[in-house]
Design an enzyme around this catalytic site. Structure first.
Site, mmCIF file in Angstrom:
data_model
loop_
_atom_site.group_PDB
_atom_site.id
_atom_site.type_symbol
_atom_site.label_atom_id
_atom_site.label_comp_id
_atom_site.label_asym_id
_atom_site.label_seq_id
_atom_site.Cartn_x
_atom_site.Cartn_y
_atom_site.Cartn_z
ATOM 1 N N TYR A 44 -15.485 -3.982 -12.507
ATOM 2 C CA TYR A 44 -14.466 -4.320 -13.521
ATOM 3 C C TYR A 44 -15.020 -4.300 -14.944
ATOM 4 O O TYR A 44 -14.265 -4.285 -15.924
ATOM 5 C CB TYR A 44 -13.799 -5.678 -13.234
ATOM 6 C CG TYR A 44 -14.711 -6.895 -13.268
ATOM 7 C CD1 TYR A 44 -15.234 -7.395 -14.457
ATOM 8 C CD2 TYR A 44 -15.037 -7.555 -12.092
ATOM 9 C CE1 TYR A 44 -16.061 -8.499 -14.484
ATOM 10 C CE2 TYR A 44 -15.864 -8.670 -12.104
ATOM 11 C CZ TYR A 44 -16.377 -9.140 -13.306
ATOM 12 O OH TYR A 44 -17.203 -10.220 -13.319
ATOM 13 N N GLU A 45 -16.328 -4.292 -15.077
ATOM 14 C CA GLU A 45 -16.911 -4.196 -16.418
ATOM 15 C C GLU A 45 -16.833 -2.769 -16.948
ATOM 16 O O GLU A 45 -17.137 -2.529 -18.117
ATOM 17 C CB GLU A 45 -18.382 -4.644 -16.385
ATOM 18 C CG GLU A 45 -18.551 -6.137 -16.140
ATOM 19 C CD GLU A 45 -20.000 -6.544 -15.935
ATOM 20 O OE1 GLU A 45 -20.598 -7.115 -16.858
ATOM 21 O OE2 GLU A 45 -20.543 -6.296 -14.843
ATOM 22 N N ASN A 93 -12.280 -21.375 -5.231
ATOM 23 C CA ASN A 93 -10.891 -21.720 -5.586
ATOM 24 C C ASN A 93 -9.975 -21.280 -4.464
ATOM 25 O O ASN A 93 -10.334 -20.439 -3.645
ATOM 26 C CB ASN A 93 -10.495 -20.984 -6.876
ATOM 27 C CG ASN A 93 -10.683 -19.480 -6.752
ATOM 28 O OD1 ASN A 93 -11.814 -18.992 -6.839
ATOM 29 N ND2 ASN A 93 -9.626 -18.771 -6.519
ATOM 30 N N HIS A 134 -23.805 -14.722 -16.079
ATOM 31 C CA HIS A 134 -24.798 -13.837 -15.471
ATOM 32 C C HIS A 134 -25.880 -13.518 -16.494
ATOM 33 O O HIS A 134 -25.564 -13.239 -17.646
ATOM 34 C CB HIS A 134 -24.162 -12.518 -15.031
ATOM 35 C CG HIS A 134 -23.170 -12.668 -13.939
ATOM 36 N ND1 HIS A 134 -23.504 -12.584 -12.611
ATOM 37 C CD2 HIS A 134 -21.845 -12.909 -13.970
ATOM 38 C CE1 HIS A 134 -22.423 -12.765 -11.879
ATOM 39 N NE2 HIS A 134 -21.400 -12.970 -12.684
ATOM 40 N N ALA A 186 -18.983 -15.454 -5.585
ATOM 41 C CA ALA A 186 -17.938 -16.465 -5.681
ATOM 42 C C ALA A 186 -16.662 -15.779 -5.227
ATOM 43 O O ALA A 186 -16.441 -14.610 -5.549
ATOM 44 C CB ALA A 186 -17.796 -16.933 -7.121
ATOM 45 N N SER A 221 -21.696 -15.196 -9.226
ATOM 46 C CA SER A 221 -21.212 -16.016 -10.340
ATOM 47 C C SER A 221 -21.523 -17.492 -10.129
ATOM 48 O O SER A 221 -21.174 -18.064 -9.096
ATOM 49 C CB SER A 221 -19.693 -15.882 -10.477
ATOM 50 O OG SER A 221 -19.372 -14.601 -10.889
ATOM 51 N N HIS A 273 -20.667 -5.316 -12.323
ATOM 52 C CA HIS A 273 -19.359 -5.320 -11.680
ATOM 53 C C HIS A 273 -18.585 -4.052 -12.044
ATOM 54 O O HIS A 273 -18.669 -3.569 -13.178
ATOM 55 C CB HIS A 273 -18.551 -6.544 -12.141
ATOM 56 C CG HIS A 273 -19.090 -7.845 -11.665
ATOM 57 N ND1 HIS A 273 -19.932 -8.624 -12.417
ATOM 58 C CD2 HIS A 273 -18.914 -8.512 -10.484
ATOM 59 C CE1 HIS A 273 -20.251 -9.717 -11.735
ATOM 60 N NE2 HIS A 273 -19.650 -9.675 -10.562
ATOM 61 N N MET A 300 -14.466 -9.852 -6.284
ATOM 62 C CA MET A 300 -14.527 -8.600 -7.056
ATOM 63 C C MET A 300 -15.901 -7.932 -6.990
ATOM 64 O O MET A 300 -16.279 -7.196 -7.894
ATOM 65 C CB MET A 300 -14.173 -8.887 -8.517
ATOM 66 C CG MET A 300 -12.829 -9.573 -8.712
ATOM 67 S SD MET A 300 -12.614 -10.092 -10.423
ATOM 68 C CE MET A 300 -11.183 -11.171 -10.296
ATOM 69 N N SER A 301 -16.646 -8.230 -5.946
ATOM 70 C CA SER A 301 -17.999 -7.654 -5.877
ATOM 71 C C SER A 301 -18.383 -7.406 -4.425
ATOM 72 O O SER A 301 -17.542 -7.214 -3.567
ATOM 73 C CB SER A 301 -18.995 -8.619 -6.523
ATOM 74 O OG SER A 301 -19.113 -9.812 -5.745
ATOM 75 N N HIS A 337 -11.585 -18.600 -14.551
ATOM 76 C CA HIS A 337 -13.023 -18.355 -14.371
ATOM 77 C C HIS A 337 -13.797 -19.663 -14.509
ATOM 78 O O HIS A 337 -14.815 -19.866 -13.844
ATOM 79 C CB HIS A 337 -13.496 -17.319 -15.392
ATOM 80 C CG HIS A 337 -14.925 -16.899 -15.199
ATOM 81 N ND1 HIS A 337 -15.379 -16.311 -14.037
ATOM 82 C CD2 HIS A 337 -16.013 -17.002 -16.016
ATOM 83 C CE1 HIS A 337 -16.684 -16.065 -14.145
ATOM 84 N NE2 HIS A 337 -17.091 -16.471 -15.335
HETATM 85 N N1 HPA Z 1 -10.006 -13.637 -6.590
HETATM 86 C C1 HPA Z 1 -10.879 -12.645 -6.884
HETATM 87 N N2 HPA Z 1 -12.134 -12.878 -7.213
HETATM 88 C C2 HPA Z 1 -12.563 -14.144 -7.236
HETATM 89 C C3 HPA Z 1 -11.716 -15.213 -6.940
HETATM 90 C C4 HPA Z 1 -10.364 -14.955 -6.600
HETATM 91 O O1 HPA Z 1 -9.546 -15.848 -6.320
HETATM 92 N N3 HPA Z 1 -12.462 -16.357 -7.072
HETATM 93 C C5 HPA Z 1 -13.704 -15.968 -7.423
HETATM 94 N N4 HPA Z 1 -13.768 -14.633 -7.526
#
Ligand code: HPA
Length: 266
Positions: free
Chosen positions: A79-80, A229, A55, A107, A25, A77, A205-206, A241
Site C-alpha cells: 500500500y505504500e 482490533n 516502523h 497486526a 506494526s 508494504h 495488509m501484509s 491505526h
Molecule cells: N484490516 C486490515 N489490516 C489491519 C487491520 C484490519 O482490521 N488491523 C490491523 N491491520
C-alpha cells in the site's frame, strides 16, 4: 541481489543468521531488546527506504536464546506503492544470507467473531486477496521453481511447536486463516462479511507476499498475527491505526516472551 548480500555480509562478519523475523506494526520494539548489529535499509544497496508510522526500517542481527537471528524492524508494504518485488526483496536476501526459518508477524483485524483484540493467532493458511502475486515476472530458478506448491505455506510442525511453547508460558493463542488485502483503507463491513464467508479468521495488509516468497525459496514459515482490533462491522466502532498500535503495545510483553521461546526450540 548479490550487492545487498555482500554489503550485509561485510557488516556482520562471521555472524550467520539461522532464523529471520519480520516484525509487524507495533511489534518492532522486540529488536530493541538486543544489543545487535543494526543496518538501516537505506544503507543497503538495492533496499528501499521504509516510511510507515510505527516502523523503523532496519535489519537487526542478534543472538537470541543461543540462536543467530536477523530481524526486520519494519517492512515494505504494497500500500505504500512499492512493487511486489520490493516488498519481498528482503526475504530473498535473508534466504541468501542462510536463514532456514522465517517468522512473519503482523497486526491484523479479527474477522472470526470468537476472536478478540489482543489475541495472538498462529496462521494456518492464507487467502491472497491482493489481486496480484509476488512471483509474477521472470523466475529466479536458483531460488525456487516457476509453479511452487502452496499446500502447506505455514509449517504444521512449527505451529505445533509454537503452540506448545505458548501453553508452557500460559499465553493464550488461537489458530486461523489470514486474508490479505492491499489496504491502505480498512475494509468495509460488507467486505469483512465476504472474507468471513470465504473462510478468513483475520485480515491484514501484509505477510502474504512475504510468505509466498519464503515458501517458494524453501524456507520454513511460521506466521503470527497480533489481533489488534475487531474487523470492520464486527462491533459498532470505527477502526484506526492508533488502536492497532495501542493494542500491539499492550500485548508486546506476551509477544516478546513467546517469540524468544519459539526461537529457542526451532
Ligand atoms: N484490516 C486490515 N489490516 C489491519 C487491520 C484490519 O482490521 N488491523 C490491523 N491491520
Amino acid at each position: 541481489m548479490q550487492s545487498s548480500v555482500n554489503y550485509i555480509k561485510e557488516k556482520i562478519c562471521e555472524f550467520q543468521p539461522q532464523t529471520g523475523i519480520i516484525l509487524g506494526s507495533g511489534l518492532g520494539g522486540f529488536a530493541d531488546e538486543f544489543n545487535g548489529i543494526v543496518i538501516p535499509y537505506s544503507d543497503i544497496p538495492k533496499f528501499e527506504k521504509s516510511c510507515v508510522v510505527g516502523h523503523k526500517g532496519q535489519l537487526v542481527f542478534a543472538e537470541i536464546e543461543g540462536k543467530n537471528v536477523v530481524m526486520m524492524q519494519g517492512r515494505y508494504h504494497f500500500y505504500e506503492g512499492y512493487p511486489m518485488q520490493t516488498v519481498t526483496y528482503p526475504v530473498k536476501v535473508m534466504k541468501k544470507l542462510g536463514i532456514q526459518t522465517l517468522i512473519i508477524t503482523n497486526a491484523a483485524g479479527a474477522v472470526n467473531k470468537n476472536f478478540s483484540p489482543a489475541d495472538l493467532m498462529f496462521i494456518t493458511d492464507h487467502i491472497n486477496f491482493m489481486g496480484t502475486n509476488p512471483l509474477i515476472g521472470e523466475n529466479d530458478n536458483d531460488l525456487g521453481v516457476r509453479f511452487p506448491d502452496m499446500s502447506e505455506v505455514y509449517s504444521k510442525e512449527l505451529i505445533e511447536k509454537a503452540e506448545n511453547t505458548a501453553k508452557n508460558l500460559n499465553i493464550r493463542t488461537c489458530k486461523g486463516v489470514y486474508a490479505a488485502t492491499t489496504g491502505p483503507s480498512y475494509e468495509t463491513p460488507a467486505e469483512i462479511n465476504m472474507l468471513r464467508l470465504s473462510g478468513a479468521d483475520a485480515v491484514g495488509m501484509s505477510t502474504v507476499p512475504e510468505a509466498i516468497t519464503a515458501k517458494w525459496c524453501g524456507l520454513n514459515v511460521l506466521g503470527i498475527s497480533c489481533l489488534t482490533n475487531y474487523a470492520a462491522g464486527v462491533k459498532d466502532k470505527p477502526l484506526s491505526h492508533e488502536e492497532v498500535i495501542e493494542t500491539a503495545n499492550k500485548v508486546k510483553d506476551n509477544f516478546k516472551s513467546l517469540i524468544k521461546n519459539i526461537i529457542k526450540i526451532i
